[in-house]
Scaffold this motif. Structure first.
Motif, PDB file in Angstrom:
ATOM      1  N   LEU A 244       0.745  -1.145  -0.008  1.00  0.00           N
ATOM      2  CA  LEU A 244       0.059  -0.300  -0.001  1.00  0.00           C
ATOM      3  C   LEU A 244       1.029   1.175  -0.100  1.00  0.00           C
ATOM      4  O   LEU A 244       0.570   2.270  -0.966  1.00  0.00           O
ATOM      5  CB  LEU A 244      -1.045   0.075   1.115  1.00  0.00           C
ATOM      6  CG  LEU A 244      -2.148  -0.956   0.908  1.00  0.00           C
ATOM      7  CD1 LEU A 244      -2.983  -0.951   2.526  1.00  0.00           C
ATOM      8  CD2 LEU A 244      -2.960  -0.619   0.145  1.00  0.00           C
ATOM      9  N   GLY A 245       1.778   1.245   0.751  1.00  0.00           N
ATOM     10  CA  GLY A 245       2.625   2.476   0.841  1.00  0.00           C
ATOM     11  C   GLY A 245       3.612   2.061   2.020  1.00  0.00           C
ATOM     12  O   GLY A 245       3.424   1.875   2.930  1.00  0.00           O
ATOM     13  N   THR A 246       5.230   2.138   1.737  1.00  0.00           N
ATOM     14  CA  THR A 246       5.931   1.381   2.608  1.00  0.00           C
ATOM     15  C   THR A 246       7.465   1.544   2.053  1.00  0.00           C
ATOM     16  O   THR A 246       7.682   1.738   0.993  1.00  0.00           O
ATOM     17  CB  THR A 246       5.516  -0.028   2.908  1.00  0.00           C
ATOM     18  OG1 THR A 246       6.423  -0.651   3.884  1.00  0.00           O
ATOM     19  CG2 THR A 246       5.843  -1.077   1.298  1.00  0.00           C
ATOM     20  N   SER A 247       8.445   1.184   2.829  1.00  0.00           N
ATOM     21  CA  SER A 247       9.753   0.846   2.433  1.00  0.00           C
ATOM     22  C   SER A 247      10.131  -0.404   2.663  1.00  0.00           C
ATOM     23  O   SER A 247      10.301  -0.874   3.943  1.00  0.00           O
ATOM     24  CB  SER A 247      10.612   2.032   3.303  1.00  0.00           C
ATOM     25  OG  SER A 247      10.315   3.417   3.207  1.00  0.00           O
ATOM     26  N   PHE A 248      10.864  -0.950   1.795  1.00  0.00           N
ATOM     27  CA  PHE A 248      11.185  -2.482   2.010  1.00  0.00           C
ATOM     28  C   PHE A 248      12.277  -2.666   0.770  1.00  0.00           C
ATOM     29  O   PHE A 248      12.528  -1.981  -0.264  1.00  0.00           O
ATOM     30  CB  PHE A 248      10.054  -3.269   1.622  1.00  0.00           C
ATOM     31  CG  PHE A 248       9.534  -3.263   0.316  1.00  0.00           C
ATOM     32  CD1 PHE A 248       9.735  -4.364  -0.764  1.00  0.00           C
ATOM     33  CD2 PHE A 248       8.537  -2.218  -0.115  1.00  0.00           C
ATOM     34  CE1 PHE A 248       9.133  -3.986  -1.904  1.00  0.00           C
ATOM     35  CE2 PHE A 248       8.011  -2.069  -1.123  1.00  0.00           C
ATOM     36  CZ  PHE A 248       8.137  -3.290  -2.306  1.00  0.00           C
ATOM     37  N   ASN A 249      13.228  -3.623   1.162  1.00  0.00           N
ATOM     38  CA  ASN A 249      14.248  -4.151   0.238  1.00  0.00           C
ATOM     39  C   ASN A 249      13.807  -5.782  -0.222  1.00  0.00           C
ATOM     40  O   ASN A 249      13.486  -6.468   0.387  1.00  0.00           O
ATOM     41  CB  ASN A 249      15.409  -4.396   0.916  1.00  0.00           C
ATOM     42  CG  ASN A 249      16.601  -4.482  -0.216  1.00  0.00           C
ATOM     43  OD1 ASN A 249      17.161  -3.618  -0.560  1.00  0.00           O
ATOM     44  ND2 ASN A 249      17.046  -5.717   0.026  1.00  0.00           N
ATOM     45  N   VAL A 250      14.179  -5.790  -1.553  1.00  0.00           N
ATOM     46  CA  VAL A 250      13.872  -7.259  -2.299  1.00  0.00           C
ATOM     47  C   VAL A 250      14.934  -7.670  -2.684  1.00  0.00           C
ATOM     48  O   VAL A 250      15.787  -6.998  -3.654  1.00  0.00           O
ATOM     49  CB  VAL A 250      12.737  -7.176  -3.052  1.00  0.00           C
ATOM     50  CG1 VAL A 250      12.546  -8.676  -3.799  1.00  0.00           C
ATOM     51  CG2 VAL A 250      11.288  -6.693  -2.624  1.00  0.00           C
ATOM     52  N   MET A 251      15.715  -8.730  -2.417  1.00  0.00           N
ATOM     53  CA  MET A 251      16.711  -9.609  -3.182  1.00  0.00           C
ATOM     54  C   MET A 251      16.329 -10.826  -3.886  1.00  0.00           C
ATOM     55  O   MET A 251      16.156 -11.715  -2.949  1.00  0.00           O
ATOM     56  CB  MET A 251      17.817  -9.603  -2.007  1.00  0.00           C
ATOM     57  CG  MET A 251      19.082 -10.195  -2.749  1.00  0.00           C
ATOM     58  SD  MET A 251      20.567 -10.270  -1.484  1.00  0.00           S
ATOM     59  CE  MET A 251      19.949 -12.170  -0.807  1.00  0.00           C
ATOM     60  N   ALA A 252      16.507 -10.861  -5.035  1.00  0.00           N
ATOM     61  CA  ALA A 252      15.845 -11.952  -5.746  1.00  0.00           C
ATOM     62  C   ALA A 252      17.017 -12.341  -6.882  1.00  0.00           C
ATOM     63  O   ALA A 252      16.419 -12.655  -7.888  1.00  0.00           O
ATOM     64  CB  ALA A 252      14.577 -11.660  -6.267  1.00  0.00           C
ATOM     65  N   TYR A 253      18.047 -12.418  -6.688  1.00  0.00           N
ATOM     66  CA  TYR A 253      19.169 -12.911  -7.678  1.00  0.00           C
ATOM     67  C   TYR A 253      18.950 -14.381  -7.929  1.00  0.00           C
ATOM     68  O   TYR A 253      18.591 -15.197  -6.798  1.00  0.00           O
ATOM     69  CB  TYR A 253      20.482 -12.567  -7.200  1.00  0.00           C
ATOM     70  CG  TYR A 253      20.982 -11.122  -7.274  1.00  0.00           C
ATOM     71  CD1 TYR A 253      21.188 -10.103  -8.265  1.00  0.00           C
ATOM     72  CD2 TYR A 253      21.205 -10.351  -5.884  1.00  0.00           C
ATOM     73  CE1 TYR A 253      21.534  -9.020  -8.362  1.00  0.00           C
ATOM     74  CE2 TYR A 253      21.497  -9.191  -5.915  1.00  0.00           C
ATOM     75  CZ  TYR A 253      21.711  -8.551  -6.948  1.00  0.00           C
ATOM     76  OH  TYR A 253      22.180  -7.002  -7.238  1.00  0.00           O
ATOM     77  N   ALA A 254      19.104 -14.649  -9.070  1.00  0.00           N
ATOM     78  CA  ALA A 254      18.929 -16.371  -9.460  1.00  0.00           C
ATOM     79  C   ALA A 254      20.161 -17.067  -8.682  1.00  0.00           C
ATOM     80  O   ALA A 254      20.021 -18.303  -8.489  1.00  0.00           O
ATOM     81  CB  ALA A 254      19.096 -16.233 -11.073  1.00  0.00           C
TER      82      ALA A 254
END
Length: 380
Positions: A244-254
């Protein structure tokens, strides 16, 4: 200055207990070219002491594991030397001749063929297939996609969305960073994205429907603009992250075992097929290839976003975990020669440090490196 006095001052430095007079005394000593040989011998001694740790920790060895039979300051001075290495103290890397000109020092074999760190560079693919190369020098208007202007400033690409008719078609752009590259992006809705090395983000040039959706490969940090009536989604491989509205990190390396989503503020829902998990601030989800989700309630937030904050960081990490970061940020191929000692490392180093500065720290734990044709060879 004799070594006993120098060790004492360094121990006070590590403990943040230096007086103003001691700070001045230590600074004068470190900045004096005549003391370079004594400093180099002290550095070697500190490395040898630190190599005896089961886990090598930078910039400070674990104080709780220090032998109690020796005065604490004896171990703290060694920690201070390592701290000065990590902090990039110029007295370790350069000396100055009598005219004040910098002269390169070569304290480690890895410096013979050094590799500079990555920087702000990316490629933007427009809806018509044209590709624009981005770097730190671009400024002003780059292009126009429908009613949206693309503006560039050093290291940042911004989409200025004007009035877009509701029935206008959806056009997509793709921002890609190579190995050794990073870039910032401001989406048409004002959401901000930091894209790490070897990553890509596909996004519409305007958000006109009932939702805002982007597709990520690699790693990115998001600060999403709030809009309850138009939820934000990040598609990652087969996973879906609802925001909705936020701060986040995504790590999705193969080449990583899990897709890691770390929440700083707000709320996100991570889902894949019939499995989902709602994260609260400070939590991290680990989504395995089989669809199982594990939630870490007290995640290391600083570690997750260290790259965005200008650090290469690792915590209880083995050498292969660290080398995956090295491959992405320094754009080198890493190969292993022989049986590498089982070691774990904790610490960080500025992201703008040359590769040799990181390797020099790792070498204290009986792991060695050499460069051959832009290939980094890891050896026992």
């Amino acid at each position: 200055m004799d070594n006993t006095r120098l060790r004492y001052l360094l121990s006070q430095y590590a403990s943040k207990m230096l007086t103003a007079a001691e700070q001045s005394e230590l600074s004068d000593f470190l900045n004096a070219a005549d003391n370079q040989t004594q400093l180099e011998l002290l550095i070697e001694e500190a490395w040898i002491q630190s190599a005896d740790e089961e886990e090598t920790t930078f910039p400070f060895p674990k104080l709780e594991e220090e032998p109690t039979v020796k005065p604490l300051y004896i171990w703290r001075w060694a920690a201070a030397v390592l701290l000065l290495v990590v902090a990039g103290g110029t007295w370790l890397l350069t000396t100055r001749d009598k005219k004040g000109a910098a002269a390169t020092k070569v304290p480690a074999a890895a410096l013979k063929k050094d590799i500079a760190p990555g920087g702000n560079k990316a490629m933007l693919t427009l809806a018509d297939g044209n590709v624009i190369t981005l770097d730190s020098t671009l400024k002003g208007k780059l292009a126009q996609q429908g009613n949206v202007n693309l503006q560039a400033s050093p290291g940042l690409l911004k989409y200025d969305q004007g009035h877009v008719p509701a029935n206008s078609g959806v056009a997509y752009n793709v921002l890609r960073t190579p190995k050794g590259g990073q870039y910032r992006l401001e989406l048409p809705d004002g959401s901000k994205v930091w894209l790490n090395a070897a990553s890509s983000l596909k996004f519409p040039t305007a958000f006109t429907g009932k939702e805002r959706r982007v597709e990520l490969s690699g790693e990115a940090y998001f600060e999403v603009a709030k809009n309850v009536g138009q939820p934000f989604y990040v598609s990652v491989n087969k996973a879906n992250i609802a925001v909705l509205g936020t701060s986040f990190n995504v790590m999705a390396y193969a080449d990583e075992a899990d897709i890691r989503t770390t929440l700083l503020e707000g709320a996100v829902k991570v889902s894949q097929e019939n499995t989902s998990s709602l994260l609260k601030p400070g939590e991290q989800s680990l989504l395995a290839p089989d669809g199982k989700i594990k939630v870490i309630e007290k995640a290391d937030i600083d570690l997750a976003v260290a790259w965005k904050n200008g650090l290469t960081s690792f915590k209880s990490a083995d050498i292969k975990t660290i080398m995956r970061q090295v491959e992405r940020w320094y754009d080198v191929e890493v190969v292993y020669n022989g049986t590498i000692p089982a070691r774990s490392f904790t610490g960080d180093i500025p992201r703008d440090a040359n590769l040799s500065e990181l390797l020099r720290l790792l070498e204290i734990s009986k792991i060695h490196f050499k460069m051959e044709n832009h290939k980094l060879i890891v050896m026992p």
